[in-house]
Design a protein around this motif. Structure first.
Motif, short mmCIF file in Angstrom:
data_model
loop_
_atom_site.label_atom_id
_atom_site.label_comp_id
_atom_site.label_asym_id
_atom_site.label_seq_id
_atom_site.Cartn_x
_atom_site.Cartn_y
_atom_site.Cartn_z
N GLU A 130 22.17 21.70 -62.97
CA GLU A 130 22.21 23.06 -63.53
C GLU A 130 22.74 23.06 -64.95
O GLU A 130 22.23 23.79 -65.80
CB GLU A 130 23.03 23.97 -62.62
CG GLU A 130 22.32 24.28 -61.31
CD GLU A 130 23.14 25.09 -60.34
OE1 GLU A 130 22.53 25.73 -59.47
OE2 GLU A 130 24.40 25.08 -60.42
N SER A 131 23.73 22.22 -65.23
CA SER A 131 24.27 22.16 -66.60
C SER A 131 23.26 21.55 -67.57
O SER A 131 23.41 21.68 -68.79
CB SER A 131 25.58 21.37 -66.64
OG SER A 131 25.35 19.99 -66.48
N ASN A 132 22.22 20.91 -67.03
CA ASN A 132 21.15 20.35 -67.86
C ASN A 132 19.88 21.20 -67.81
O ASN A 132 18.78 20.72 -68.08
CB ASN A 132 20.86 18.91 -67.44
CG ASN A 132 21.89 17.96 -68.01
OD1 ASN A 132 21.80 17.55 -69.16
ND2 ASN A 132 22.91 17.63 -67.21
N GLY A 133 20.04 22.46 -67.39
CA GLY A 133 18.94 23.42 -67.50
C GLY A 133 18.09 23.64 -66.26
O GLY A 133 17.19 24.48 -66.28
N PHE A 134 18.34 22.91 -65.18
CA PHE A 134 17.57 23.13 -63.95
C PHE A 134 18.10 24.40 -63.28
O PHE A 134 19.32 24.60 -63.17
CB PHE A 134 17.64 21.91 -63.03
CG PHE A 134 16.88 20.74 -63.59
CD1 PHE A 134 15.53 20.57 -63.33
CD2 PHE A 134 17.50 19.82 -64.42
CE1 PHE A 134 14.81 19.51 -63.87
CE2 PHE A 134 16.81 18.76 -64.97
CZ PHE A 134 15.46 18.61 -64.69
N THR A 135 17.20 25.27 -62.86
CA THR A 135 17.59 26.62 -62.45
C THR A 135 17.38 26.93 -60.97
O THR A 135 17.73 28.02 -60.53
CB THR A 135 16.79 27.66 -63.26
OG1 THR A 135 15.38 27.46 -63.01
CG2 THR A 135 17.07 27.54 -64.75
N ASN A 136 16.82 26.01 -60.21
CA ASN A 136 16.44 26.32 -58.83
C ASN A 136 16.93 25.20 -57.91
O ASN A 136 16.13 24.46 -57.33
CB ASN A 136 14.92 26.48 -58.77
CG ASN A 136 14.46 27.18 -57.52
OD1 ASN A 136 15.24 27.73 -56.76
ND2 ASN A 136 13.15 27.16 -57.31
N VAL A 137 18.26 25.04 -57.79
CA VAL A 137 18.85 23.89 -57.12
C VAL A 137 19.77 24.34 -55.99
O VAL A 137 20.60 25.23 -56.17
CB VAL A 137 19.66 23.02 -58.12
CG1 VAL A 137 20.12 21.73 -57.46
CG2 VAL A 137 18.86 22.73 -59.38
N LEU A 138 19.63 23.71 -54.82
CA LEU A 138 20.54 23.92 -53.69
C LEU A 138 21.16 22.59 -53.31
O LEU A 138 20.54 21.54 -53.46
CB LEU A 138 19.80 24.46 -52.46
CG LEU A 138 19.24 25.87 -52.49
CD1 LEU A 138 18.61 26.22 -51.15
CD2 LEU A 138 20.31 26.89 -52.85
N ASN A 139 22.38 22.64 -52.75
CA ASN A 139 23.04 21.46 -52.19
C ASN A 139 22.77 21.46 -50.70
O ASN A 139 23.17 22.36 -49.99
CB ASN A 139 24.55 21.52 -52.48
CG ASN A 139 25.33 20.38 -51.85
OD1 ASN A 139 24.77 19.47 -51.25
ND2 ASN A 139 26.63 20.45 -51.97
N GLY A 140 22.09 20.42 -50.22
CA GLY A 140 21.73 20.33 -48.80
C GLY A 140 22.73 19.57 -47.95
O GLY A 140 22.51 19.39 -46.76
N GLY A 141 23.82 19.11 -48.51
CA GLY A 141 24.80 18.35 -47.73
C GLY A 141 24.39 16.90 -47.61
O GLY A 141 24.53 16.13 -48.54
N GLY A 142 23.84 16.53 -46.47
CA GLY A 142 23.40 15.16 -46.23
C GLY A 142 23.26 14.91 -44.75
O GLY A 142 23.39 15.83 -43.93
N PRO A 143 23.00 13.66 -44.35
CA PRO A 143 22.80 13.35 -42.94
C PRO A 143 23.97 13.77 -42.04
O PRO A 143 23.76 14.06 -40.86
CB PRO A 143 22.63 11.83 -42.93
CG PRO A 143 22.11 11.50 -44.29
CD PRO A 143 22.77 12.50 -45.21
N LYS A 144 25.18 13.85 -42.59
CA LYS A 144 26.33 14.29 -41.80
C LYS A 144 26.16 15.74 -41.33
O LYS A 144 26.62 16.12 -40.27
CB LYS A 144 27.60 14.14 -42.63
CG LYS A 144 28.85 14.59 -41.93
CD LYS A 144 30.06 14.43 -42.83
CE LYS A 144 31.28 15.02 -42.17
NZ LYS A 144 32.41 15.05 -43.09
#
Length: 155
Positions: A130-144
């Motif tokens: 996001e700090s590099n201009g990407f505007t459509n980002v979610l954090n999915g966590g991971g296999p845990k």
């Protein structure tokens, strides 16, 4: 759910431990399975998954456990791998506080899910993108985060 007390040592039955079958709380910033499902559905074939885990267990020993559940993408070219074809491995570096950016040609509004083993570095990767201009980002966590992982883990 109620906590259950159970003995932990046969020689000292008075030693009790609290246990609960409730899952650990999600790390800050990890999206809910419902948010991820809607995101994945609307993204379709435009989805990009950024795997922020590190391939060197000397650098990130905790990744060994999550890699036993889900390996790295089979290709680092989006759309070309057989295993996790929408994913690329861009390790988050705790040392530098950064990571490589996505390849040229990825639009800034591309739907992106970041993840690591459980969400901490996934959140740092999300913030970095996001700090590099990407505007459509979610954090999915991971296999845990098995309920989240079920939504996008094979993408």
């Amino acid at each position: 759910q109620p906590l259950q007390l159970r003995p932990t040592n046969k020689k000292a039955p008075s030693s009790l431990q609290m246990s609960s079958s409730a899952p650990e709380p999600r790390k800050a910033g990890v999206s809910t399975p419902e948010e991820l499902a809607a995101f994945v559905s609307s993204a379709g074939d435009n989805l990009v998954v950024v795997d922020a885990r590190h391939p060197d267990p000397e650098v990130e020993p905790g990744d060994v456990k999550s890699l036993a559940v889900a390996g790295f993408p089979s290709s680092n070219v989006i759309g070309e791998g057989e295993y996790r074809p929408r994913a690329v491995n861009l390790p988050w570096s705790r040392e530098s506080g950064g990571m490589d950016l996505l390849p040229e040609g990825i639009a800034k509004d591309t739907p992106i899910i970041t993840h690591c083993g459980g969400g901490g570095r996934g959140q740092m990767a999300k913030d970095f993108l996001e700090s590099n201009g990407f505007t459509n980002v979610l954090n999915g966590g991971g296999p845990k985060e098995t309920d989240c992982w079920a939504v996008f883990g094979e993408k």
